[in-house]
Design a protein around this motif. Structure first.
Motif, short mmCIF file in Angstrom:
data_model
loop_
_atom_site.label_atom_id
_atom_site.label_comp_id
_atom_site.label_asym_id
_atom_site.label_seq_id
_atom_site.Cartn_x
_atom_site.Cartn_y
_atom_site.Cartn_z
N TYR A 1 0.86 -1.19 0.00
CA TYR A 1 0.00 0.00 0.00
C TYR A 1 0.89 1.23 0.00
O TYR A 1 1.74 1.37 0.88
CB TYR A 1 -0.83 0.09 1.28
CG TYR A 1 -1.97 -0.87 1.40
CD1 TYR A 1 -3.09 -0.80 0.58
CD2 TYR A 1 -1.95 -1.85 2.40
CE1 TYR A 1 -4.15 -1.67 0.74
CE2 TYR A 1 -3.01 -2.73 2.56
CZ TYR A 1 -4.10 -2.63 1.72
OH TYR A 1 -5.15 -3.48 1.88
N CYS A 2 0.67 2.15 -0.94
CA CYS A 2 1.39 3.42 -0.90
C CYS A 2 0.44 4.53 -0.47
O CYS A 2 -0.64 4.69 -1.04
CB CYS A 2 2.02 3.77 -2.24
SG CYS A 2 3.04 5.25 -2.10
N HIS A 3 0.87 5.28 0.53
CA HIS A 3 0.06 6.39 1.05
C HIS A 3 0.58 7.74 0.57
O HIS A 3 0.17 8.76 1.11
CB HIS A 3 0.08 6.37 2.59
CG HIS A 3 -0.58 5.18 3.20
ND1 HIS A 3 -1.93 5.06 3.34
CD2 HIS A 3 -0.06 4.02 3.70
CE1 HIS A 3 -2.23 3.91 3.93
NE2 HIS A 3 -1.12 3.25 4.15
N CYS A 4 1.49 7.77 -0.42
CA CYS A 4 2.11 9.06 -0.75
C CYS A 4 1.13 9.96 -1.51
O CYS A 4 0.19 9.52 -2.16
CB CYS A 4 3.40 8.86 -1.54
SG CYS A 4 3.20 8.69 -3.31
N ALA A 5 1.41 11.27 -1.41
CA ALA A 5 0.51 12.27 -2.01
C ALA A 5 0.53 12.20 -3.54
O ALA A 5 -0.47 12.51 -4.19
CB ALA A 5 0.92 13.66 -1.54
N MET A 6 1.65 11.79 -4.12
CA MET A 6 1.72 11.74 -5.58
C MET A 6 0.84 10.62 -6.14
O MET A 6 0.16 10.79 -7.15
CB MET A 6 3.17 11.58 -6.04
CG MET A 6 4.00 12.80 -5.68
SD MET A 6 5.70 12.67 -6.24
CE MET A 6 5.49 13.10 -7.94
N CYS A 7 0.85 9.47 -5.48
CA CYS A 7 -0.04 8.38 -5.92
C CYS A 7 -1.50 8.79 -5.78
O CYS A 7 -2.33 8.44 -6.61
CB CYS A 7 0.24 7.10 -5.14
SG CYS A 7 1.76 6.25 -5.65
N ARG A 8 -1.80 9.53 -4.71
CA ARG A 8 -3.18 10.00 -4.53
C ARG A 8 -3.60 10.84 -5.72
O ARG A 8 -4.67 10.64 -6.32
CB ARG A 8 -3.30 10.85 -3.27
CG ARG A 8 -3.52 10.08 -2.01
CD ARG A 8 -4.22 10.92 -0.95
NE ARG A 8 -3.48 12.09 -0.52
CZ ARG A 8 -2.49 12.07 0.37
NH1 ARG A 8 -2.10 10.94 0.92
NH2 ARG A 8 -1.88 13.18 0.72
N PRO B 1 -2.70 0.62 -3.68
CA PRO B 1 -1.96 -0.63 -3.58
C PRO B 1 -1.27 -0.95 -4.91
O PRO B 1 -1.85 -0.75 -5.98
CB PRO B 1 -3.04 -1.68 -3.28
CG PRO B 1 -4.33 -0.94 -3.15
CD PRO B 1 -4.14 0.41 -3.78
N TRP B 2 -0.03 -1.43 -4.80
CA TRP B 2 0.79 -1.76 -5.98
C TRP B 2 1.30 -3.19 -5.85
O TRP B 2 1.65 -3.60 -4.75
CB TRP B 2 2.02 -0.87 -6.04
CG TRP B 2 1.78 0.59 -6.23
CD1 TRP B 2 1.72 1.53 -5.25
CD2 TRP B 2 1.59 1.28 -7.47
NE1 TRP B 2 1.51 2.77 -5.82
CE2 TRP B 2 1.43 2.64 -7.17
CE3 TRP B 2 1.55 0.86 -8.80
CZ2 TRP B 2 1.22 3.60 -8.15
CZ3 TRP B 2 1.35 1.82 -9.78
CH2 TRP B 2 1.18 3.17 -9.45
N ILE B 3 1.41 -3.90 -6.96
CA ILE B 3 2.26 -5.08 -6.95
C ILE B 3 3.50 -4.74 -7.76
O ILE B 3 3.45 -3.97 -8.72
CB ILE B 3 1.58 -6.36 -7.48
CG1 ILE B 3 1.18 -6.22 -8.93
CG2 ILE B 3 0.39 -6.73 -6.64
CD1 ILE B 3 0.76 -7.55 -9.51
#
Ligand SMILES: [Zn+2]
Ligand SMILES: [Zn+2]
Length: 130
Positions: free
Chosen positions: A25-32, A41-43
């Motif tokens: 799970y990525c919580h970063c602002a750029m992914c948002r 979520p990334w694989i």
């Protein structure tokens, strides 16, 4: 093991060969911003394990060392690539046909989480950076 997936409109389809390296799970602002989702979520797979089997992705630099790939017709984000780990490719969980096959096992950029996500999945290992 082969995972399949694609974008919302169906123009882009892909396959991933073999087991993924990680599921995160990525919580970063750029992914948002990139996806419009409150967490992403990334694989992660080796670059050669990922193959586009229909259509083509369009790519843009989302920061100096990183590239994101998306469907040019509907905008679904599919890939993330970073030059610091150039032999790996991240693929959005949400674009998989069967996201349940690879449940995330860790969280990154947890410090960037929106406040209402505090305490999200507290049993998973959680880091404030990548
Ligand atoms: Zn599409
Ligand atoms: Zn991120």
């Amino acid at each position: 093991m082969t995972a399949t997936g694609g974008c919302l409109c169906g123009s882009v389809r892909y396959e991933i060969y073999g087991a993924p390296l990680r599921s995160t799970y990525c919580h970063c602002a750029m992914c948002r911003k990139a996806t419009g989702g409150v967490l992403v979520p990334w694989i992660t797979a080796p670059v050669p394990a990922f193959r586009i089997v229909k259509g083509n992705l369009r790519h843009y630099k989302s920061s100096a060392p990183a590239m994101r790939g998306f469907c040019p017709d509907c905008g679904t984000q599919i890939t993330f690539w970073h030059e610091a780990r150039a032999n790996e490719l991240d693929v959005t969980h949400g674009s998989l046909d069967n996201p349940d096959a690879f449940p995330p096992t860790r969280q990154i950029f947890a410090a960037s989480r929106p406040k209402f996500m505090k305490g999200f999945d507290p049993d998973l290992p959680s880091r404030d950076e990548d």
